[in-house]
Design a protein around this motif. Structure first.
Motif, PDB file in Angstrom:
ATOM      1  N   GLU A   1      -5.880   4.383   0.332  1.00  0.00           N
ATOM      2  CA  GLU A   1      -6.407   3.547  -0.752  1.00  0.00           C
ATOM      3  C   GLU A   1      -7.823   3.057  -0.452  1.00  0.00           C
TER       4      GLU A   1
ATOM      5  N   LEU B   1       0.854  -1.182   0.000  1.00  0.00           N
ATOM      6  CA  LEU B   1       0.000   0.000   0.000  1.00  0.00           C
ATOM      7  C   LEU B   1       0.896   1.239   0.000  1.00  0.00           C
TER       8      LEU B   1
ATOM      9  N   GLY C   1       0.367   4.220  -0.692  1.00  0.00           N
ATOM     10  CA  GLY C   1      -0.208   5.494  -0.249  1.00  0.00           C
ATOM     11  C   GLY C   1       0.153   5.837   1.183  1.00  0.00           C
TER      12      GLY C   1
END
Length: 165
Positions: A79, A36, A38
């Protein structure tokens, strides 16, 4: 000798199980084990707020949390706030008001603001500035970020999308 611990976390609505080192930071688990991207890493001391995520609905600095502490809990990252391929109204407001700038700090701002607007859909200017002040922007573009929050409030009040986590 290395000892790992099995953890089970729900991230963005999906259950994950993994064996992790007891000292692994939640930031590292989210970025390197779940990919992930982000979740950004800034100061790694909990000062800059760039790594902010929601842990059981509360904004926390993932660089100050161990992955094993998240065992059995629910996590939402940048996300996880949008649906399908549409931006969340907060993200859209950042785009429209040029609140993105270099983008490095944006996920931290968006997640902190997400918590604010979910809990208080009509925050005062002081409450907005308090949340914005908790995340460091190295581009120093706080005025455009403040405008993005104001725009996001209008978008959410117009009923384009409900803030939920």
């Amino acid at each position: 000798m290395s000892t790992t611990k099995l953890i089970r976390v729900t991230v963005n609505g999906k259950v994950h199980e993994a064996n992790v080192e007891p000292r692994m930071l939640l930031t590292d688990f989210l970025r390197h084990e779940l990919h992930l991207g982000g979740v950004h890493v800034g100061c790694e001391h909990g000062v800059c707020g760039i790594c902010t995520i929601l842990l059981d609905g509360r904004a926390v600095r993932s660089c100050l949390t161990l992955a094993v502490q998240a065992d059995g809990h629910e996590i939402v990252t940048i996300e996880g706030i949008s649906e399908d391929s549409e931006l969340h109204p907060i993200q859209q407001a950042f785009v429209e008001e040029y609140g993105l700038q270099c983008g490095f700090c944006t996920p931290g701002f968006v997640m902190a603001i997400f918590e604010l607007l979910r809990d208080n859909p009509k925050p005062t200017e002081a409450q907005i500035m308090d949340v914005i002040g908790g995340v460091l922007c190295r581009c120093t573009g706080y005025e455009s970020i403040r405008r993005a929050v104001t725009s996001a409030i209008k978008k959410l009040q117009a009923g384009k999308s409900a803030v939920s986590a």
